[in-house]
Design an enzyme around this catalytic site. Structure first.
Site, mmCIF file in Angstrom:
data_model
loop_
_atom_site.group_PDB
_atom_site.id
_atom_site.type_symbol
_atom_site.label_atom_id
_atom_site.label_comp_id
_atom_site.label_asym_id
_atom_site.label_seq_id
_atom_site.Cartn_x
_atom_site.Cartn_y
_atom_site.Cartn_z
ATOM 1 N N LYS A 1 12.810 42.112 41.779
ATOM 2 C CA LYS A 1 12.282 43.331 42.383
ATOM 3 C C LYS A 1 13.399 44.227 42.921
ATOM 4 O O LYS A 1 13.222 45.434 43.054
ATOM 5 C CB LYS A 1 11.315 42.978 43.522
ATOM 6 C CG LYS A 1 10.203 42.003 43.145
ATOM 7 C CD LYS A 1 8.945 42.694 42.794
ATOM 8 C CE LYS A 1 7.697 41.836 42.638
ATOM 9 N NZ LYS A 1 7.783 40.495 42.104
HETATM 10 C C1 LIG Z 1 6.966 39.888 41.201
HETATM 11 C C2 LIG Z 1 7.490 38.684 40.555
HETATM 12 C C3 LIG Z 1 7.001 38.254 39.300
HETATM 13 C C4 LIG Z 1 5.894 38.980 38.577
HETATM 14 O O1 LIG Z 1 6.266 40.272 38.154
HETATM 15 P P1 LIG Z 1 5.145 41.358 37.822
HETATM 16 O O2 LIG Z 1 5.891 42.607 37.544
HETATM 17 O O3 LIG Z 1 4.304 41.454 39.055
HETATM 18 O O4 LIG Z 1 4.385 40.855 36.661
HETATM 19 C C5 LIG Z 1 7.572 37.134 38.730
HETATM 20 N N1 LIG Z 1 8.543 36.447 39.358
HETATM 21 C C6 LIG Z 1 9.031 36.823 40.556
HETATM 22 C C7 LIG Z 1 10.094 35.998 41.202
HETATM 23 C C8 LIG Z 1 8.528 37.958 41.189
HETATM 24 O O5 LIG Z 1 9.020 38.329 42.373
#
Ligand SMILES: *Cc1c(COP(=O)(O)O)cnc(C)c1O
Length: 493
Positions: free
Chosen positions: A111
């Site tokens: 993120k």
């Molecule tokens: C948010 C997240 C996901 C999922 O990603 P999306 O874009 O919501 O599908 C997978 N792994 C981690 C570690 C995340 O923080």
């Protein structure tokens, strides 16, 4: 370049700066380009570009009301020394696959790639639109968006951040990150309930005209740091391009070779960025949608029926504990021939009954997707399998992607080079990783577990983890979903 809502006529379109500032369209839909870009790019050139150059190129295709210099500044500020690897996104070849490591940012999950950029895009948008209102970043998080958006927006002028996370739904390290992130414009609340309940309430607040009016009078407006915001989604497209270029640069593939990406999926933002990369012309063969036990998407891709009326599982990959994957709406919009009436109708059904079904014609257009899931024990065994083979530790989310890719290859015999989208550092989920590798429970969760895992892995701890040990944590504020508006008002008065 104009953006429209997935739920309204394209006549009501806005420019990219406005779409970034709003986050979510007023009708509850998601912004998508009115005309999807069809850029000319050269794969050979891509192979010579730095992460920053690729990011800027991709952003320029989607944000044409930003000047070249503005985009340059955004990139420089977003992708610098806050990452602990100068490549920003290094790629590791382990156990026969490529792991695209998206976890070298300040909060150790993918993120960061988007949430180091979004505040830059948003501040610049505020300048472009001469926006006077202060922006409240309203965020529901399954753990990582909360930490990454607090970090990204910390002390950014003209913004306040309010984060809602499920009480008992986030990992000890995620919790500590949220409670110890400094910044006078940040607040985080634990909400009784799960992520979907928090996200649903946030969406309602977004669409609550009377409530928005109250805040407007105080000089505030909402925006979203969730992946519903195109300012968060588009920066994610860049790492697919960059990785493809790096695979050429290191002679792992030849020009125009197809590549598969396996993506651990929750809200469908990450994999949608991969789909957009493919739509822009990157040679991607399969996009493998990997879920944990909350496998609503696995069923959707198998049957064309989306049904969220099922048990919600709290798992050891909490950032994927989601039953309503918001960004799927953007994919549906495409396979429905950009027909907003169909999308409004499906989303209404989802809200009213918790389910919908797409037509066979729509389903046929999803053939580049493959989907599967991993349960808790399969996640553990995948972490162990890769560690035993190559002394490489996966976090539980990445392990989901890795496992589903592994079984996909066994079942299909598809030999296309595969990239596992690696979404978090193993140190973010030390309890699960330690247990998977040793079959023993850590002595104590949280920070002590990090130390114990570190002794096992014998590598150097990421700088962001070192910081966590020194930070002081605030105490938790626990509220019910009914108290979320009050919490927002208190923070912004
Ligand atoms: C948010 C997240 C996901 C999922 O990603 P999306 O874009 O919501 O599908 C997978 N792994 C981690 C570690 C995340 O923080």
């Amino acid at each position: 370049m104009q953006y429209r809502s997935t739920r309204s006529d394209k006549e009501a379109s806005v420019d990219s700066a406005t779409a970034v500032l709003r986050g979510l369209a007023p009708d509850g839909g998601l912004y998508v380009p009115v005309e999807f870009p069809q850029p000319n790019f050269d794969l050979q050139t891509l192979a010579k570009m730095s992460y920053q150059q690729v990011a800027k190129l991709v952003l320029s295709w989607f944000f044409d009301d930003y000047t070249d210099q503005q985009l340059e500044d955004c990139v420089v500020n977003a992708y610098g020394s806050q990452f602990d690897d100068e490549k920003i996104v290094p790629i590791s070849k382990k156990a026969g696959n490529y792991y695209m490591e998206l976890f070298h940012g300040p909060t150790l999950a993918f993120k960061d790639i988007a949430l180091q950029m979004l505040p830059q895009l948003m501040m610049t948008a505020a300048k472009i639109k001469q926006q006077k209102n202060k922006i409240i970043i309203l965020t529901a998080t399954s753990g990582d968006t909360g930490t990454a958006s607090m970090r990204g927006f910390s002390d950014i002028d003209g913004t306040n951040v309010v984060v809602f996370y499920p009480n008992d739904g986030v990992s000890p390290v995620q919790l500590r990150q949220m409670l110890s992130q400094p910044g006078k414009n940040l607040a985080a609340f634990a909400v009784e309930g799960n992520f979907d309940q928090a996200q649903t309430k946030v969406k309602q607040i977004f669409n609550d005209v009377a409530f928005k009016k109250i805040l407007q009078q105080k000089g505030y407006q909402f925006s979203s740091a969730n992946s519903m915001n195109i300012g968060r989604l588009i920066p994610q497209v860049a790492y697919y391009f960059y990785t493809y270029g790096q695979l050429i640069a290191t002679n792992q593939i030849k020009l125009n070779d197809q590549v598969n990406f396996s993506v651990p999926t929750g809200n469908f933002g990450d994999i949608l960025a991969g789909y957009y990369a493919q739509k822009l012309g990157l040679p991607i063969s399969k996009l493998i949608c990997a879920s944990n036990q909350n496998n609503v998407l696995t069923d959707f891709f198998a049957t064309g029926k989306y049904n969220k009326n099922r048990q919600f599982h709290v798992t050891n990959s909490p950032s994927m504990d989601i039953l309503v994957s918001s960004n799927l709406e953007r994919l549906l919009f495409d396979v429905a021939g950009e027909n907003h009436v169909i999308i409004s109708d499906l989303m209404n059904q989802l809200e009213k009954t918790g389910e919908y079904e797409i037509t066979p014609a729509m389903k046929k257009k999803l053939s580049q997707f493959s989907a599967g899931f991993a349960d808790e024990s399969q996640i553990q065994s995948e972490i162990k399998r890769v560690f035993d083979q190559d002394k490489y530790a996966l976090d539980p989310h990445t392990a989901v992607g890795s496992y589903v890719n592994y079984t996909y290859r066994q079942q299909t015999n598809d030999q296309t080079p595969a990239v596992i989208v690696s979404t978090a550092s193993p140190y973010k989920f030390p309890e699960t990783v330690y247990h998977a590798i040793t079959n023993q429970t850590v002595n104590q969760p949280g920070l002590p577990a990090i130390k114990q895992l570190n002794e096992l892995l014998q590598d150097s701890l990421p700088a962001a983890i070192e910081e966590l040990f020194n930070a002081t944590a605030k105490s938790q504020q626990i509220i019910s979903t009914e108290q979320m508006e009050d919490a927002i008002l208190k923070q912004n008065n």
